[in-house]
Enzyme design. Structure first.
Site, short mmCIF file in Angstrom:
data_model
loop_
_atom_site.label_atom_id
_atom_site.label_comp_id
_atom_site.label_asym_id
_atom_site.label_seq_id
_atom_site.Cartn_x
_atom_site.Cartn_y
_atom_site.Cartn_z
N LYS A 178 -7.87 -1.13 6.38
CA LYS A 178 -8.22 -1.79 5.10
C LYS A 178 -7.34 -3.01 4.86
O LYS A 178 -7.78 -4.06 4.44
CB LYS A 178 -7.98 -0.83 3.92
CG LYS A 178 -9.00 0.24 3.76
CD LYS A 178 -8.81 0.97 2.43
CE LYS A 178 -7.63 1.93 2.41
NZ LYS A 178 -7.82 3.23 2.99
N ASP A 230 -13.70 3.28 7.47
CA ASP A 230 -12.65 4.03 6.76
C ASP A 230 -13.21 4.73 5.53
O ASP A 230 -12.84 5.87 5.25
CB ASP A 230 -11.48 3.13 6.36
CG ASP A 230 -10.43 3.92 5.59
OD1 ASP A 230 -9.95 4.92 6.15
OD2 ASP A 230 -10.14 3.58 4.44
N SER A 241 -6.22 4.45 8.78
CA SER A 241 -6.94 4.29 7.52
C SER A 241 -6.30 3.21 6.67
O SER A 241 -6.97 2.27 6.19
CB SER A 241 -6.93 5.65 6.78
OG SER A 241 -7.26 5.49 5.43
N ARG A 246 -12.47 13.21 5.66
CA ARG A 246 -11.14 13.84 5.82
C ARG A 246 -10.77 14.61 4.56
O ARG A 246 -10.16 15.69 4.63
CB ARG A 246 -10.08 12.77 6.11
CG ARG A 246 -10.17 12.23 7.52
CD ARG A 246 -9.35 10.96 7.66
NE ARG A 246 -7.97 11.15 7.32
CZ ARG A 246 -7.20 10.23 6.72
NH1 ARG A 246 -7.70 9.05 6.40
NH2 ARG A 246 -5.95 10.49 6.44
N HIS A 259 0.86 -1.19 0.00
CA HIS A 259 0.00 0.00 0.00
C HIS A 259 0.89 1.23 0.00
O HIS A 259 1.88 1.28 0.72
CB HIS A 259 -0.91 0.00 1.24
CG HIS A 259 -1.99 1.03 1.16
ND1 HIS A 259 -3.19 0.79 0.53
CD2 HIS A 259 -2.06 2.30 1.62
CE1 HIS A 259 -3.95 1.87 0.61
NE2 HIS A 259 -3.28 2.81 1.27
N1 URA Z 1 -4.05 6.09 1.97
C1 URA Z 1 -5.07 5.65 2.74
O1 URA Z 1 -5.60 4.55 2.55
N2 URA Z 1 -5.48 6.43 3.73
C2 URA Z 1 -4.93 7.63 4.00
O2 URA Z 1 -5.35 8.27 4.94
C3 URA Z 1 -3.88 8.09 3.19
C4 URA Z 1 -3.44 7.28 2.17
#
Ligand code: URA
Length: 434
Positions: free
Chosen positions: A195, A169, A191, A176, A91
């Site tokens: 996930k 999220d 966040s 946000r 990620h």
């Molecule tokens: N990627 C995410 O999944 N969440 C964030 O807050 C920033 C980048």
């Protein structure tokens, strides 16, 4: 529901710098997911968290509550032809021109691991993998769990909308984005990790971006973010490591949805920009090590076409048709060099904002993005330029967007002159954690 809590008291507690008790965090996330806390109350709380922070225990509890807000998948027992297939994902914390996921999942799948990648849409000036993939005709990011498991076993890769994973999220992310509360260490960490832990990957590599086009502008906070996420991964039994990578200039030569897909296809065909190839291979190496497949050669999969085959199989499994030409924007304008010289640094934030103004990103939640909008960079930092030569091409379907887009790009690059003029080269990979 636990009625001993109420939102105004908890907002005031965080505003005044106090720790949120575990049970209060559970109540906040549950109630917000169930739409029992108003958006304006959560917006105020997010701003209080942004300004006051959360400690490691609060962040861990906030993350666990977000995971518990939805389904949690588990692919540890994924099998192909009776043999266990290791799962591993990556990620990125978000950057400009960051199309790495597209070639990366294919390279890692071609090396024998399976990548269950729950992805998001664009956030602020940064692009989203799902928005990019949806520029491929027919591509469907919605995958029911049973089909996802089948696809992972057969094809080795799936990129899908988080959907029922960490629904808290999805709501918080959108809020946000429109309340200037994105750049918060505990909110980014929770966040990302909610996930990734809910998606059931066996191991995880994080690409923590650092620089003008990233949410973390300098290496210190980026390393803190990496360490926080690694701890969250370990606490949930998911081995996690991170690379800290430069995001002062855009990655590659394109920014925008279909433009980036085309560049990812170039990389999969054995070409593409050097930095995109280098970062894809560096992250693949980390992922394969975590998956116990460090004897594989990720670079060979780009040269021999097996990564391209894996990408095509993933896209086809999700309804996409790569034989249909990618969308091209209706209008384009070129920015040319005013004089001879050398291209200096190109500011990632300026280019990200330019692409966003052209229509590659959203200004309201749920808005449709333009598949063809974006920026092509013709001269990268350090390359010679001649007067009149094309430096950038801007693409959009809505020509009224060119004015604001040019205004964003104008201050974002410089032509250096003189015999020694050259930008100081920056390493692409700044560090690793742990
Ligand atoms: N990627 C995410 O999944 N969440 C964030 O807050 C920033 C980048």
């Amino acid at each position: 529901m636990n009625r001993s809590f109420d939102a105004p008291t908890l907002i005031a507690a965080k505003r005044d710098g106090h720790r949120l008790p575990d049970a209060a965090i559970d109540w906040l996330i549950d109630s917000y997911t169930a739409a029992e806390i108003a958006e304006e109350q959560m917006a105020a709380l997010l701003m209080a968290i942004f300004l006051r922070g959360m400690d490691a225990e609060e962040t861990a509890r906030w993350t666990a509550a977000m995971i518990a807000s939805g389904e949690r998948m588990d692919f540890r027992e994924l099998r192909r032809d009776g043999r266990r297939v290791p799962t591993v994902d990556k990620h990125s914390t978000g950057g400009v021109g960051d199309k790495i996921t597209l070639p990366l999942v294919a390279v890692v799948a071609a090396c024998g691991a399976a990548v269950p990648q729950a992805s998001g849409r664009g956030l602020g000036h940064t692009g989203g993998t799902l928005d990019k993939l949806e520029s491929i005709a027919g591509f469907d990011p919605v995958l029911p769990t049973a089909r996802l498991r089948e696809q992972l076993a057969e094809v080795g890769a799936a990129i899908f909308a988080a959907g029922a994973l960490a629904p808290a999220d999805a709501k918080l992310y959108a809020l946000r984005d429109i309340t200037a509360t994105v750049e918060s260490l505990p909110l980014i960490a929770s966040s990302v990790m909610s996930k990734k832990l809910a998606e059931g990957t066996g191991a995880l590599v994080l690409d923590v971006k650092v620089g003008s086009g990233a949410f973390m502008k300098s290496a210190g906070p980026a390393r803190q973010l990496a360490e926080l996420m690694i701890e969250l991964g370990a606490a949930h039994g998911v081995p996690t490591r991170a690379l800290l990578t430069d995001m002062n200039s855009p990655l590659g030569a394109t920014v925008g949805n279909a433009l980036e897909v085309a560049e990812a296809l170039d990389v999969l065909a054995g070409g593409g920009p050097e930095d995109v190839v280098a970062l894809t291979l560096a992250l693949a190496t980390e992922m394969l090590e975590l998956a116990g497949l460090d004897d594989r050669e990720p670079a060979a999969t780009l040269a021999d076409g097996t990564a391209m085959d894996a990408f095509a199989a993933m896209v086809a499994a999700q309804g996409g048709d790569l034989s249909v030409a990618l969308p091209v924007a209706a209008c384009s304008e070129t920015v040319t060099a005013p004089r001879d010289g050398t291209m200096g640094e190109i500011d990632a934030m300026a280019v990200g904002m330019t692409a966003w103004r052209l229509g590659a990103g959203r200004s309201r939640p749920g808005e449709r993005v333009q598949a063809g909008a974006g920026v092509r960079i013709h001269r990268r930092p350090g390359e010679p330029v001649s007067a009149g030569e094309a430096l950038f091409t801007l693409y959009t379907d809505a020509p009224e967007r060119f004015g604001p887009a040019h205004a964003e790009l104008d201050g974002g690059y410089r032509i250096l002159s003189g015999p020694d003029a050259a930008p100081v080269p920056r390493p692409l990979i700044i560090g690793a954690a742990p």
